[in-house]
Design a protein around this motif. Structure first.
Motif, PDB file in Angstrom:
ATOM      1  N   HIS A  43      34.203  48.029  34.726  1.00  0.00           N
ATOM      2  CA  HIS A  43      34.879  46.525  34.738  1.00  0.00           C
ATOM      3  C   HIS A  43      34.024  45.918  36.085  1.00  0.00           C
ATOM      4  CE1 HIS A  43      37.735  48.364  32.037  1.00  0.00           C
ATOM      5  NE2 HIS A  43      38.040  49.822  33.027  1.00  0.00           N
ATOM      6  N   ALA A  44      33.381  46.670  36.836  1.00  0.00           N
ATOM      7  CA  ALA A  44      32.548  45.378  38.423  1.00  0.00           C
ATOM      8  C   ALA A  44      31.623  44.670  37.049  1.00  0.00           C
ATOM      9  CB  ALA A  44      32.335  46.518  39.310  1.00  0.00           C
ATOM     10  N   GLU A  45      31.151  45.399  36.055  1.00  0.00           N
ATOM     11  CA  GLU A  45      29.823  44.747  35.720  1.00  0.00           C
ATOM     12  C   GLU A  45      29.570  43.550  34.380  1.00  0.00           C
ATOM     13  OE1 GLU A  45      27.038  47.872  36.948  1.00  0.00           O
ATOM     14  OE2 GLU A  45      27.336  47.864  39.300  1.00  0.00           O
ATOM     15  N   GLN A  46      30.694  44.786  33.750  1.00  0.00           N
ATOM     16  CA  GLN A  46      30.405  44.538  31.884  1.00  0.00           C
ATOM     17  C   GLN A  46      31.703  43.794  31.970  1.00  0.00           C
ATOM     18  OE1 GLN A  46      29.018  48.052  29.861  1.00  0.00           O
ATOM     19  NE2 GLN A  46      28.115  49.259  32.190  1.00  0.00           N
ATOM     20  N   THR A  47      32.179  44.107  32.664  1.00  0.00           N
ATOM     21  CA  THR A  47      34.079  43.578  31.440  1.00  0.00           C
ATOM     22  C   THR A  47      34.287  43.185  31.680  1.00  0.00           C
ATOM     23  OG1 THR A  47      35.934  44.923  32.630  1.00  0.00           O
ATOM     24  CG2 THR A  47      34.645  46.181  30.731  1.00  0.00           C
ATOM     25  N   GLY A  48      34.628  42.637  33.677  1.00  0.00           N
ATOM     26  CA  GLY A  48      34.786  41.747  34.328  1.00  0.00           C
ATOM     27  C   GLY A  48      36.070  41.533  34.329  1.00  0.00           C
ATOM     28  N   LEU A  49      37.154  42.864  33.714  1.00  0.00           N
ATOM     29  CA  LEU A  49      38.856  42.407  33.941  1.00  0.00           C
ATOM     30  C   LEU A  49      39.159  42.876  35.403  1.00  0.00           C
ATOM     31  CD1 LEU A  49      39.148  44.721  30.391  1.00  0.00           C
ATOM     32  CD2 LEU A  49      39.263  42.101  30.783  1.00  0.00           C
ATOM     33  N   ILE A  50      38.276  43.345  36.003  1.00  0.00           N
ATOM     34  CA  ILE A  50      39.054  43.327  37.681  1.00  0.00           C
ATOM     35  C   ILE A  50      38.478  42.748  38.170  1.00  0.00           C
ATOM     36  CG2 ILE A  50      39.953  45.625  38.927  1.00  0.00           C
ATOM     37  CD1 ILE A  50      40.883  46.394  36.971  1.00  0.00           C
ATOM     38  N   ASP A  51      38.696  42.548  39.062  1.00  0.00           N
ATOM     39  CA  ASP A  51      38.516  41.403  40.626  1.00  0.00           C
ATOM     40  C   ASP A  51      38.289  42.148  41.530  1.00  0.00           C
ATOM     41  OD1 ASP A  51      39.108  38.931  38.739  1.00  0.00           O
ATOM     42  OD2 ASP A  51      41.882  40.094  38.868  1.00  0.00           O
ATOM     43  N   GLN A  52      38.422  43.109  41.996  1.00  0.00           N
ATOM     44  CA  GLN A  52      38.390  43.722  43.219  1.00  0.00           C
ATOM     45  C   GLN A  52      37.979  44.775  43.084  1.00  0.00           C
ATOM     46  OE1 GLN A  52      40.150  42.535  46.749  1.00  0.00           O
ATOM     47  NE2 GLN A  52      38.762  39.968  46.761  1.00  0.00           N
ATOM     48  N   PHE A  53      37.365  45.336  44.439  1.00  0.00           N
ATOM     49  CA  PHE A  53      37.394  46.919  44.345  1.00  0.00           C
ATOM     50  C   PHE A  53      37.056  48.114  45.253  1.00  0.00           C
ATOM     51  CE2 PHE A  53      35.294  45.535  39.840  1.00  0.00           C
ATOM     52  CZ  PHE A  53      35.645  46.102  39.052  1.00  0.00           C
ATOM     53  N   VAL A  54      37.780  48.541  45.914  1.00  0.00           N
ATOM     54  CA  VAL A  54      38.376  49.078  46.841  1.00  0.00           C
ATOM     55  C   VAL A  54      38.194  51.446  46.693  1.00  0.00           C
ATOM     56  CG1 VAL A  54      39.554  47.693  47.590  1.00  0.00           C
ATOM     57  CG2 VAL A  54      40.494  49.153  46.198  1.00  0.00           C
ATOM     58  N   ASP A  55      38.545  51.649  48.175  1.00  0.00           N
ATOM     59  CA  ASP A  55      38.141  53.099  48.235  1.00  0.00           C
ATOM     60  C   ASP A  55      38.878  53.690  48.061  1.00  0.00           C
ATOM     61  OD1 ASP A  55      34.904  53.129  48.121  1.00  0.00           O
ATOM     62  OD2 ASP A  55      34.700  51.898  50.434  1.00  0.00           O
ATOM     63  N   THR A  56      40.258  53.254  48.760  1.00  0.00           N
ATOM     64  CA  THR A  56      41.310  53.430  48.855  1.00  0.00           C
ATOM     65  C   THR A  56      42.469  53.175  48.237  1.00  0.00           C
ATOM     66  OG1 THR A  56      41.891  52.996  51.199  1.00  0.00           O
ATOM     67  CG2 THR A  56      40.383  54.408  51.287  1.00  0.00           C
ATOM     68  N   ASP A  57      43.509  54.288  48.383  1.00  0.00           N
ATOM     69  CA  ASP A  57      45.151  53.330  48.176  1.00  0.00           C
ATOM     70  C   ASP A  57      45.423  52.545  49.191  1.00  0.00           C
ATOM     71  OD1 ASP A  57      45.084  55.173  45.844  1.00  0.00           O
ATOM     72  OD2 ASP A  57      46.560  57.061  46.930  1.00  0.00           O
ATOM     73  N   GLU A  58      45.270  52.838  50.377  1.00  0.00           N
ATOM     74  CA  GLU A  58      46.086  51.571  51.301  1.00  0.00           C
ATOM     75  C   GLU A  58      44.921  50.597  51.399  1.00  0.00           C
ATOM     76  OE1 GLU A  58      46.626  55.647  52.821  1.00  0.00           O
ATOM     77  OE2 GLU A  58      44.846  55.250  51.254  1.00  0.00           O
ATOM     78  N   GLU A  59      43.955  50.370  50.884  1.00  0.00           N
ATOM     79  CA  GLU A  59      42.917  49.031  50.775  1.00  0.00           C
ATOM     80  C   GLU A  59      43.745  48.509  49.407  1.00  0.00           C
ATOM     81  OE1 GLU A  59      38.580  50.663  52.617  1.00  0.00           O
ATOM     82  OE2 GLU A  59      38.915  51.066  51.212  1.00  0.00           O
ATOM     83  N   ALA A  60      43.915  49.072  48.003  1.00  0.00           N
ATOM     84  CA  ALA A  60      44.267  47.986  47.170  1.00  0.00           C
ATOM     85  C   ALA A  60      46.008  47.903  47.239  1.00  0.00           C
ATOM     86  CB  ALA A  60      44.759  49.508  46.278  1.00  0.00           C
ATOM     87  N   MET A  61      46.639  48.467  48.510  1.00  0.00           N
ATOM     88  CA  MET A  61      47.735  47.611  48.730  1.00  0.00           C
ATOM     89  C   MET A  61      47.302  46.944  49.727  1.00  0.00           C
ATOM     90  SD  MET A  61      49.769  49.863  46.949  1.00  0.00           S
ATOM     91  CE  MET A  61      48.838  49.747  46.117  1.00  0.00           C
ATOM     92  N   LYS A  67      35.912  38.895  41.056  1.00  0.00           N
ATOM     93  CA  LYS A  67      34.542  39.744  40.735  1.00  0.00           C
ATOM     94  C   LYS A  67      32.843  38.943  41.059  1.00  0.00           C
ATOM     95  CE  LYS A  67      37.352  37.520  36.405  1.00  0.00           C
ATOM     96  NZ  LYS A  67      38.119  38.812  36.431  1.00  0.00           N
ATOM     97  N   PRO A  68      33.019  39.735  42.060  1.00  0.00           N
ATOM     98  CA  PRO A  68      31.378  39.583  42.831  1.00  0.00           C
ATOM     99  C   PRO A  68      30.755  40.161  42.169  1.00  0.00           C
ATOM    100  CG  PRO A  68      32.987  41.336  44.564  1.00  0.00           C
ATOM    101  CD  PRO A  68      33.787  40.805  42.811  1.00  0.00           C
ATOM    102  N   ARG A  69      31.070  41.477  41.503  1.00  0.00           N
ATOM    103  CA  ARG A  69      29.946  42.408  40.657  1.00  0.00           C
ATOM    104  C   ARG A  69      29.298  41.639  38.934  1.00  0.00           C
ATOM    105  NH1 ARG A  69      29.154  48.498  42.858  1.00  0.00           N
ATOM    106  NH2 ARG A  69      27.512  48.468  41.512  1.00  0.00           N
ATOM    107  N   PHE A  70      29.844  40.647  38.406  1.00  0.00           N
ATOM    108  CA  PHE A  70      30.461  40.240  37.506  1.00  0.00           C
ATOM    109  C   PHE A  70      29.675  38.425  37.240  1.00  0.00           C
ATOM    110  CE2 PHE A  70      32.599  38.181  33.854  1.00  0.00           C
ATOM    111  CZ  PHE A  70      31.785  38.809  33.168  1.00  0.00           C
ATOM    112  N   GLY A  71      28.493  38.244  35.897  1.00  0.00           N
ATOM    113  CA  GLY A  71      28.606  36.816  36.147  1.00  0.00           C
ATOM    114  C   GLY A  71      28.082  36.430  37.690  1.00  0.00           C
TER     115      GLY A  71
END
Length: 511
Positions: free
Chosen positions: A218-236, A301-305
């Motif tokens: 999703h980071a590099e091919q679909t572009g459906l997700i905007d950001q990626f994090v390591d933990t639940d806390e970082e997602a919130m 989307k830093p890793r897409f397009g």
């Protein structure tokens, strides 16, 4: 029944709802370092602000299922984030895998409907197995669960939507990420239509989790997700930060923040980043960091397009959208993926009254057989259409190269409120090397090629465009920040209170 007995019954039912899927399942999550639904909720909203609705909801299909489905697997209600109201749905995976049932579908629909009608953001924290079986089987199951809410996935962007895909995110957790204006995913999670087991049965071969819907896909091919994090806390935290840039609804302006200390200092650094040789690459992200308020750049989307950069940022405390070419990747040439990324972001900004600043340095669109197979012409025309439909204030800065139709798609010509350029800008129908080959029938290495190239390049410089007032001004790179602040102030929509026309409000969030 006496009052005391009735109140005791309410307390018993409340306690059962609070127990979620039971201590054993909750303990296993703690051992893995994974937050449960209530802990995620606590990390997302302001302390003490949650008002839950649907607290006593349970499965409506059988007494046995009802006993196993406290809250029907979804915590729903309203809270505040930074003091502003939001509607919230947090999936409880310990309860029947947070599978979609008739009751929890009604709960989610109520939250979304209220957010849309009352003007507040909607947040969905997903982790789910998909539709609940056997509840959804047969005509009765389908008739009760699916298709009864005509607004379930309709987006008119009345208010912002944000979503998270955490751990196992199948079915509705995937749908709502794809419907959202901003989606964050925890690394190690899986987001897909169905589980690997079901997909394996459908296609007759084993499917691995990561290749089905891992975060890298999703980071590099679909572009459906905007950001990626390591933990639940970082997602919130990412969901909270996104909403800090957004208005509560499309009829108001985004919130203004105090200007961070050091913002605007040392604009001369742009000259250190920008190469003096026109054909040398550089990282546009470093220039963006200099121009906009310190610490305010929030990239999508830093890793897409990757040849394009899109980000929310602040300029003198006010929210702006940044769309830029990045010459460090493919010379800044716009791929189909880069076009998709810019379109999505343009729609977001125009829908929620966020002015757009474009920083242009592109040799054009990526061409070739692979680009054609990826549908480049269609994406380019969608890009053009989105640029033409934009109604928020928009400023284009030609930093260096502006070639071909990409010049127009990136806001050149009449597709902006103001177009300014740096002195090193060059504008033409195509790259001068290619133009020399076509006009003079000479290629690099041929005798006379260099002289012919010099002749072609005479017409590229920005001075001619400024002379005929097609460029409104030529400025020094270090004057960009102050110029943008003043231009956006001039071009604010005073008659409408800053509110755009939202011509792209029904544009798909994923395509």
């Amino acid at each position: 029944m006496a009052h005391e007995d009735i109140l005791d019954e309410l307390d018993r039912r409340r306690a059962a709802a609070c127990a979620m899927g039971g201590e054993e399942k909750l303990a296993r999550r703690r051992e893995r370092g994974t937050l449960n639904a209530e802990e995620r909720l606590d990390a997302l909203i302001d302390e003490g602000s949650f008002y839950e609705t649907g607290f006593l909801g349970r499965s409506s299909f059988s007494a046995q299922a009802a006993g196993k489905s406290p809250r029907d697997g979804k915590i729903t209600g309203f809270g505040t984030i930074d003091g502003r109201d939001v509607g919230v749905v947090v999936n409880d995976f310990t309860t029947m895998g947070a599978s979609t049932g008739a009751t929890n579908s009604k709960k989610i629909g109520y939250i979304r409907k209220t957010c849309t009608e009352k003007g507040m953001p909607f947040v969905h924290v997903g982790e789910s197995t998909g539709a609940r079986l056997p509840d959804a089987m047969g005509s009765r199951g389908m008739g009760q669960m699916l298709g009864n809410d005509t607004t379930q996935f309709r987006r008119m962007r009345e208010s912002p939507w944000a979503a998270a895909a955490l751990d196992t995110s199948f079915g509705s957790s995937a749908w709502l990420c794809c419907c959202a204006d901003f989606a964050v995913m925890k690394k190690g999670s899986i987001m897909s239509v169905s589980s690997p087991r079901l997909v394996s049965m459908a296609i007759g071969e084993k499917v691995e989790l990561e290749e089905l819907g891992g975060w890298r896909i999703h980071a590099e091919q679909t572009g459906l997700i905007d950001q990626f994090v390591d933990t639940d806390e970082e997602a919130m935290a990412a969901l909270r930060r996104f909403l800090s840039y957004m208005p509560g609804h499309n009829g108001e302006l985004p919130p203004t923040a105090p200007v961070a200390e050091g913002s605007g200092d040392d604009q001369e650094r742009i000259l250190d980043i920008l190469p003096e040789t026109r054909n040398r690459v550089y990282n546009m992200k470093k220039i963006i960091d200099v121009i906009f308020d310190v610490g305010s750049v929030f990239e999508f989307k830093p890793r897409f397009g990757k040849s394009a950069v899109v980000a929310l940022a602040r300029l003198e405390g006010k929210v702006v959208g940044v769309v830029a070419n990045n010459p460090q990747v493919g010379g800044g040439a716009l791929s189909a993926e880069a076009c998709r990324k810019i379109i999505d972001f343009t729609v977001l900004c125009d829908s929620f009254n966020i002015p757009i600043v474009r920083l242009m340095d592109t040799p054009g669109f990526v061409v070739g057989t692979d680009a054609e197979r990826r549908g480049a012409p269609g994406h380019i025309m969608n890009f053009m259409n989105a640029t033409c439909l934009t109604t928020v204030p928009q400023v284009t800065v030609i930093c260096r190269k502006a070639y071909g139709r990409a010049y127009v798609a990136m806001g050149g010509g009449a597709h902006n409120d103001s177009m300014i350029a740096w002195p090193m800008a060059e504008v033409s129908f195509m790259d001068p090397v290619f133009a020399t080959s076509i006009v003079h029938n000479r290629t690099p290495g041929d005798e006379g090629f260099e002289d012919a190239l010099i002749e072609i390049q005479k017409d590229l410089e920005i001075w001619d465009m400024a002379t005929i007032f097609s460029a409104h001004d030529v400025i020094k790179p270090q004057e960009t920040r102050s110029s943008l602040i003043r231009i956006l102030d001039i071009h604010q929509r005073r008659r409408s209170g800053g509110i755009g026309d939202h011509l792209m409000r029904s544009w798909p969030t994923s395509y």
